[in-house]
Write a protein that holds these residues in place. Structure first.
Motif, mmCIF file in Angstrom:
data_model
loop_
_atom_site.group_PDB
_atom_site.id
_atom_site.type_symbol
_atom_site.label_atom_id
_atom_site.label_comp_id
_atom_site.label_asym_id
_atom_site.label_seq_id
_atom_site.Cartn_x
_atom_site.Cartn_y
_atom_site.Cartn_z
ATOM 1 N N LEU A 108 8.061 -1.248 5.330
ATOM 2 C CA LEU A 108 8.216 -2.700 5.424
ATOM 3 C C LEU A 108 9.117 -3.137 4.285
ATOM 4 O O LEU A 108 8.823 -2.879 3.119
ATOM 5 C CB LEU A 108 6.863 -3.397 5.315
ATOM 6 C CG LEU A 108 6.902 -4.929 5.380
ATOM 7 C CD1 LEU A 108 7.214 -5.394 6.805
ATOM 8 C CD2 LEU A 108 5.574 -5.524 4.919
ATOM 9 N N LEU A 109 10.218 -3.778 4.608
ATOM 10 C CA LEU A 109 11.174 -4.221 3.596
ATOM 11 C C LEU A 109 10.885 -5.652 3.173
ATOM 12 O O LEU A 109 10.676 -6.524 3.999
ATOM 13 C CB LEU A 109 12.603 -4.115 4.134
ATOM 14 C CG LEU A 109 13.731 -4.398 3.143
ATOM 15 C CD1 LEU A 109 14.960 -3.537 3.474
ATOM 16 C CD2 LEU A 109 14.135 -5.875 3.141
ATOM 17 N N GLY A 110 10.871 -5.882 1.858
ATOM 18 C CA GLY A 110 10.714 -7.220 1.346
ATOM 19 C C GLY A 110 9.877 -7.235 0.064
ATOM 20 O O GLY A 110 9.129 -6.293 -0.177
ATOM 21 N N PRO A 111 9.977 -8.258 -0.728
ATOM 22 C CA PRO A 111 10.966 -9.317 -0.572
ATOM 23 C C PRO A 111 12.370 -8.843 -0.950
ATOM 24 O O PRO A 111 12.524 -7.976 -1.807
ATOM 25 C CB PRO A 111 10.507 -10.401 -1.563
ATOM 26 C CG PRO A 111 9.135 -10.006 -1.988
ATOM 27 C CD PRO A 111 9.065 -8.516 -1.839
ATOM 28 N N LEU A 112 13.344 -9.448 -0.327
ATOM 29 C CA LEU A 112 14.747 -9.326 -0.723
ATOM 30 C C LEU A 112 15.154 -10.683 -1.261
ATOM 31 O O LEU A 112 14.956 -11.693 -0.581
ATOM 32 C CB LEU A 112 15.616 -8.960 0.474
ATOM 33 C CG LEU A 112 17.129 -9.143 0.297
ATOM 34 C CD1 LEU A 112 17.692 -8.115 -0.676
ATOM 35 C CD2 LEU A 112 17.841 -9.063 1.634
ATOM 36 N N ALA A 113 15.664 -10.733 -2.475
ATOM 37 C CA ALA A 113 16.061 -12.020 -3.051
ATOM 38 C C ALA A 113 17.235 -11.845 -3.994
ATOM 39 O O ALA A 113 17.401 -10.796 -4.614
ATOM 40 C CB ALA A 113 14.894 -12.666 -3.790
ATOM 41 N N VAL A 114 18.040 -12.890 -4.086
ATOM 42 C CA VAL A 114 19.206 -12.941 -4.973
ATOM 43 C C VAL A 114 19.107 -14.213 -5.801
ATOM 44 O O VAL A 114 18.627 -15.244 -5.317
ATOM 45 C CB VAL A 114 20.513 -12.922 -4.152
ATOM 46 C CG1 VAL A 114 21.725 -13.156 -5.038
ATOM 47 C CG2 VAL A 114 20.652 -11.604 -3.400
ATOM 48 N N GLU A 115 19.536 -14.136 -7.031
ATOM 49 C CA GLU A 115 19.541 -15.306 -7.918
ATOM 50 C C GLU A 115 20.195 -16.488 -7.195
ATOM 51 O O GLU A 115 21.349 -16.412 -6.772
ATOM 52 C CB GLU A 115 20.314 -14.981 -9.192
ATOM 53 C CG GLU A 115 20.359 -16.114 -10.202
ATOM 54 C CD GLU A 115 18.974 -16.475 -10.715
ATOM 55 O OE1 GLU A 115 18.643 -17.680 -10.689
ATOM 56 O OE2 GLU A 115 18.236 -15.559 -11.133
#
Length: 222
Positions: free
Chosen positions: A121-128
């Motif tokens: 399961l992928l996540g979280p994915l986040a960018v500034e």
């Protein structure tokens, strides 16, 4: 099965420039929903993708709060991560030229239904948020997918927007018989097969299967 996406380098230490990675994706809208919070922007910036370490915990959590807000901890996918460690070798951060964490992605071991096959399961994915798109999110995705395939995993699932994640090969075509352990939008449960047939016949509720954290705070990374 979708073709394996191009990775950003097996060492995870490749220095990239946002203007070179995904410049053709400038029209992609910003999203901040489900587990996913990629952003978009205009300034070319050098960054490197590296394996996450314990010292990144505080910076990662602060970044996730800025990108997603406090409600991120109430997502259904959080139930599959709580008290668990990310899958071995599959937690990454993006650092800018000064070493500041500007992006994060982690993958988690799960089971697809009672007694079903293993998956990620992928996540979280986040960018500034202030950096807004120039390729950091795309580079993190491609690197994570390439590393998961290299390590022999069969499939990756995530909760996100198909118009964005379709570019990486994700779709809802194979997830109709699967369910998350809590409220979610069915059409946003997406999957990517890394091995042909990895999702054949899968059904039931997705269950946590990762290594449990013992005597450490939930944000601890091995």
């Amino acid at each position: 099965m979708a073709g394996r996406p191009e990775g950003v380098g097996s060492t995870g230490l490749d220095l990239l420039r946002q203007k070179d990675v995904g410049a053709s994706r400038a029209a992609t809208p910003s999203v901040a929903c489900g587990d996913i919070s990629p952003s978009r922007g205009e300034i070319a910036r050098a960054f490197a993708i590296v394996a996450e370490s314990v010292i990144d915990t505080t910076a990662r959590e602060a970044l996730l709060d800025r990108a997603m807000g406090p409600k991120r901890r109430k997502k259904s996918s959080e139930k599959l991560r709580r008290g668990r460690r990310p899958s071995e070798g599959l937690a990454f951060v993006a650092r800018d030229a000064s070493g500041v964490v500007v992006g994060t992605v982690r993958l988690w071991d799960v089971r697809l239904g009672e007694g079903g096959p293993a998956a990620l399961l992928l996540g979280p994915l986040a960018v500034e948020p202030g950096l807004k798109s120039g390729g950091i999110g795309s580079a993190l995705m491609r690197h994570a997918i390439a590393e998961a395939a290299r390590l022999g995993h069969g499939a990756i699932l995530l909760v996100g927007d198909a118009p964005y994640y379709g570019r990486f090969g994700f779709s809802a075509d194979r997830t109709g018989a699967l369910a998350m352990p809590g409220p979610y939008e069915r059409h946003r449960l997406l999957a990517l097969e890394l091995k042909d047939g990895a999702l054949d016949g899968v059904k039931g509720t997705i269950k946590a299967a990762g290594r449990k954290i013992k005597g450490q705070a939930p944000g601890f990374v091995a």
